[in-house]
Design a protein around this motif. Structure first.
Motif, PDB file in Angstrom:
ATOM      1  N   LEU A 131      -0.499   0.577  -1.276  1.00  0.00           N
ATOM      2  CA  LEU A 131      -0.771  -0.035   0.027  1.00  0.00           C
ATOM      3  C   LEU A 131      -1.583  -1.317  -0.111  1.00  0.00           C
ATOM      4  O   LEU A 131      -1.313  -2.304   0.572  1.00  0.00           O
ATOM      5  N   ILE A 132      -2.573  -1.308  -0.993  1.00  0.00           N
ATOM      6  CA  ILE A 132      -3.399  -2.506  -1.184  1.00  0.00           C
ATOM      7  C   ILE A 132      -2.562  -3.657  -1.736  1.00  0.00           C
ATOM      8  O   ILE A 132      -2.682  -4.804  -1.294  1.00  0.00           O
ATOM      9  N   GLU A 133      -1.702  -3.351  -2.702  1.00  0.00           N
ATOM     10  CA  GLU A 133      -0.929  -4.403  -3.366  1.00  0.00           C
ATOM     11  C   GLU A 133       0.184  -4.982  -2.509  1.00  0.00           C
ATOM     12  O   GLU A 133       0.510  -6.146  -2.620  1.00  0.00           O
ATOM     13  N   SER A 134       0.808  -4.174  -1.665  1.00  0.00           N
ATOM     14  CA  SER A 134       2.059  -4.638  -1.069  1.00  0.00           C
ATOM     15  C   SER A 134       2.147  -4.494   0.440  1.00  0.00           C
ATOM     16  O   SER A 134       3.239  -4.574   0.990  1.00  0.00           O
ATOM     17  N   VAL A 135       1.059  -4.352   1.123  1.00  0.00           N
ATOM     18  CA  VAL A 135       1.142  -4.150   2.562  1.00  0.00           C
ATOM     19  C   VAL A 135       1.599  -5.407   3.302  1.00  0.00           C
ATOM     20  O   VAL A 135       2.208  -5.314   4.361  1.00  0.00           O
ATOM     21  N   ASN A 136       1.387  -6.568   2.764  1.00  0.00           N
ATOM     22  CA  ASN A 136       1.731  -7.802   3.469  1.00  0.00           C
ATOM     23  C   ASN A 136       3.169  -8.262   3.266  1.00  0.00           C
ATOM     24  O   ASN A 136       3.692  -8.995   4.087  1.00  0.00           O
ATOM     25  N   TYR A 137       3.804  -7.869   2.185  1.00  0.00           N
ATOM     26  CA  TYR A 137       5.108  -8.459   1.891  1.00  0.00           C
ATOM     27  C   TYR A 137       6.205  -7.450   1.557  1.00  0.00           C
ATOM     28  O   TYR A 137       7.296  -7.849   1.179  1.00  0.00           O
ATOM     29  N   GLU A 138       5.959  -6.191   1.689  1.00  0.00           N
ATOM     30  CA  GLU A 138       6.966  -5.176   1.391  1.00  0.00           C
ATOM     31  C   GLU A 138       7.317  -4.404   2.660  1.00  0.00           C
ATOM     32  O   GLU A 138       6.493  -4.241   3.548  1.00  0.00           O
ATOM     33  N   SER A 139       8.528  -3.913   2.702  1.00  0.00           N
ATOM     34  CA  SER A 139       8.908  -3.062   3.815  1.00  0.00           C
ATOM     35  C   SER A 139       8.297  -1.678   3.621  1.00  0.00           C
ATOM     36  O   SER A 139       7.990  -1.286   2.497  1.00  0.00           O
ATOM     37  N   PRO A 140       8.100  -0.935   4.692  1.00  0.00           N
ATOM     38  CA  PRO A 140       7.511   0.406   4.563  1.00  0.00           C
ATOM     39  C   PRO A 140       8.318   1.329   3.646  1.00  0.00           C
ATOM     40  O   PRO A 140       7.741   2.156   2.934  1.00  0.00           O
ATOM     41  N   ALA A 141       9.635   1.188   3.639  1.00  0.00           N
ATOM     42  CA  ALA A 141      10.463   2.028   2.772  1.00  0.00           C
ATOM     43  C   ALA A 141      10.184   1.744   1.300  1.00  0.00           C
ATOM     44  O   ALA A 141      10.077   2.674   0.487  1.00  0.00           O
ATOM     45  N   VAL A 142      10.039   0.483   0.943  1.00  0.00           N
ATOM     46  CA  VAL A 142       9.758   0.116  -0.444  1.00  0.00           C
ATOM     47  C   VAL A 142       8.366   0.605  -0.848  1.00  0.00           C
ATOM     48  O   VAL A 142       8.166   1.098  -1.967  1.00  0.00           O
ATOM     49  N   ILE A 143       7.405   0.508   0.062  1.00  0.00           N
ATOM     50  CA  ILE A 143       6.057   1.000  -0.217  1.00  0.00           C
ATOM     51  C   ILE A 143       6.090   2.497  -0.495  1.00  0.00           C
ATOM     52  O   ILE A 143       5.471   2.984  -1.446  1.00  0.00           O
ATOM     53  N   LEU A 144       6.820   3.245   0.317  1.00  0.00           N
ATOM     54  CA  LEU A 144       6.929   4.698   0.112  1.00  0.00           C
ATOM     55  C   LEU A 144       7.626   5.036  -1.200  1.00  0.00           C
ATOM     56  O   LEU A 144       7.210   5.961  -1.911  1.00  0.00           O
ATOM     57  N   ILE A 145       8.668   4.301  -1.530  1.00  0.00           N
ATOM     58  CA  ILE A 145       9.376   4.549  -2.793  1.00  0.00           C
ATOM     59  C   ILE A 145       8.472   4.256  -3.979  1.00  0.00           C
ATOM     60  O   ILE A 145       8.399   5.038  -4.929  1.00  0.00           O
ATOM     61  N   LYS A 146       7.755   3.123  -3.932  1.00  0.00           N
ATOM     62  CA  LYS A 146       6.847   2.779  -5.029  1.00  0.00           C
ATOM     63  C   LYS A 146       5.736   3.808  -5.175  1.00  0.00           C
ATOM     64  O   LYS A 146       5.416   4.236  -6.287  1.00  0.00           O
ATOM     65  N   ALA A 147       5.135   4.205  -4.071  1.00  0.00           N
ATOM     66  CA  ALA A 147       4.049   5.185  -4.119  1.00  0.00           C
ATOM     67  C   ALA A 147       4.554   6.532  -4.616  1.00  0.00           C
ATOM     68  O   ALA A 147       3.918   7.176  -5.455  1.00  0.00           O
ATOM     69  N   GLY A 148       5.702   6.967  -4.118  1.00  0.00           N
ATOM     70  CA  GLY A 148       6.259   8.258  -4.543  1.00  0.00           C
ATOM     71  C   GLY A 148       6.674   8.263  -5.999  1.00  0.00           C
ATOM     72  O   GLY A 148       6.365   9.206  -6.749  1.00  0.00           O
ATOM     73  N   ALA A 149       7.350   7.211  -6.435  1.00  0.00           N
ATOM     74  CA  ALA A 149       7.800   7.147  -7.828  1.00  0.00           C
ATOM     75  C   ALA A 149       6.618   7.040  -8.783  1.00  0.00           C
ATOM     76  O   ALA A 149       6.586   7.695  -9.832  1.00  0.00           O
ATOM     77  N   SER A 150       5.614   6.249  -8.423  1.00  0.00           N
ATOM     78  CA  SER A 150       4.425   6.123  -9.264  1.00  0.00           C
ATOM     79  C   SER A 150       3.644   7.434  -9.313  1.00  0.00           C
ATOM     80  O   SER A 150       3.093   7.797 -10.354  1.00  0.00           O
ATOM     81  N   THR A 151       3.607   8.147  -8.201  1.00  0.00           N
ATOM     82  CA  THR A 151       2.931   9.452  -8.173  1.00  0.00           C
ATOM     83  C   THR A 151       3.591  10.427  -9.128  1.00  0.00           C
ATOM     84  O   THR A 151       2.914  11.097  -9.920  1.00  0.00           O
ATOM     85  N   VAL A 152       4.905  10.511  -9.087  1.00  0.00           N
ATOM     86  CA  VAL A 152       5.625  11.436  -9.970  1.00  0.00           C
ATOM     87  C   VAL A 152       5.450  11.038 -11.434  1.00  0.00           C
ATOM     88  O   VAL A 152       5.168  11.883 -12.294  1.00  0.00           O
ATOM     89  N   PHE A 153       5.593   9.761 -11.733  1.00  0.00           N
ATOM     90  CA  PHE A 153       5.446   9.276 -13.106  1.00  0.00           C
ATOM     91  C   PHE A 153       4.029   9.543 -13.625  1.00  0.00           C
ATOM     92  O   PHE A 153       3.836  10.047 -14.734  1.00  0.00           O
ATOM     93  N   THR A 154       3.022   9.225 -12.815  1.00  0.00           N
ATOM     94  CA  THR A 154       1.633   9.455 -13.213  1.00  0.00           C
ATOM     95  C   THR A 154       1.361  10.945 -13.390  1.00  0.00           C
ATOM     96  O   THR A 154       0.733  11.359 -14.374  1.00  0.00           O
ATOM     97  N   PHE A 155       1.830  11.762 -12.461  1.00  0.00           N
ATOM     98  CA  PHE A 155       1.627  13.213 -12.543  1.00  0.00           C
ATOM     99  C   PHE A 155       2.224  13.778 -13.830  1.00  0.00           C
ATOM    100  O   PHE A 155       1.579  14.567 -14.531  1.00  0.00           O
TER     101      PHE A 155
END
Length: 168
Positions: A131-155
């Motif tokens: 959210l901090i990195e991409s709230v100004n220039y990304e669509s909400p769908a892309v933000i959710l995909i990035k957050a979800g994919a990064s969560t799974v990869f990190t986990f």
């Protein structure tokens, strides 16, 4: 106590260098980034005073920010993650006094509780940073995909790292 201080100092340095030199350059499908350095916050014992834990969390994020050229993003994310560590831990573990000195891990919490704890910590950090990195220039769908994919990869990476440790 001195042995654990040295162990955590080495862990701090190794995780920051691993993040800056290796993990920042691995991005799966242009969405998923692994934040392996938050393992330091995940493993920080619960008996560490809150002011010290917040300081360590901020310094961890600031170190990664300095090496990754991300001005304050990781420092803020790590500070928020450190502040939420105890409430997240006690959401999955008993509230008795004997748990306060435990270092969270697969062997101390059990597989199921640790997985829930680790997934919650990973999700909180990944959502915050995305959210901090991409709230100004990304669509909400892309933000959710990035957050979800990064969560799974990190986990998955942090689960693999924790499974390599010996039982205590």
């Amino acid at each position: 106590m001195n042995k654990s201080i040295i162990t955590f100092a080495i862990l701090f340095i190794v995780l920051v260098l691993a993040q800056a030199l290796i993990m920042n350059h691995i991005v799966l499908f242009h969405y998923a980034v692994c934040f392996v350095f938050i393992y330091f916050i995940v493993k920080l014992p619960l008996n560490v005073p809150a002011n010290w834990a917040l300081t360590f969390g901020f310094l961890l994020g600031l170190s990664v920010d300095m090496l990754s050229d991300t001005p304050g993003v990781n420092a803020l994310g790590c500070t928020i993650l450190t502040a939420m560590k105890r409430p997240i831990y006690f959401a999955y573990e008993q509230h008795d006094d004997k748990n306060r000195n435990i270092e969270p891990g697969m062997w101390t919490m059990g597989w199921l509780n640790f997985s829930k704890y680790l997934l919650s910590m990973s999700a909180l950090y990944c959502i915050t940073v995305t959210l901090i990195e991409s709230v100004n220039y990304e669509s909400p769908a892309v933000i959710l995909i990035k957050a979800g994919a990064s969560t799974v990869f990190t986990f998955l990476m942090l689960t693999a790292i924790d499974s390599l440790q010996n039982k205590k």
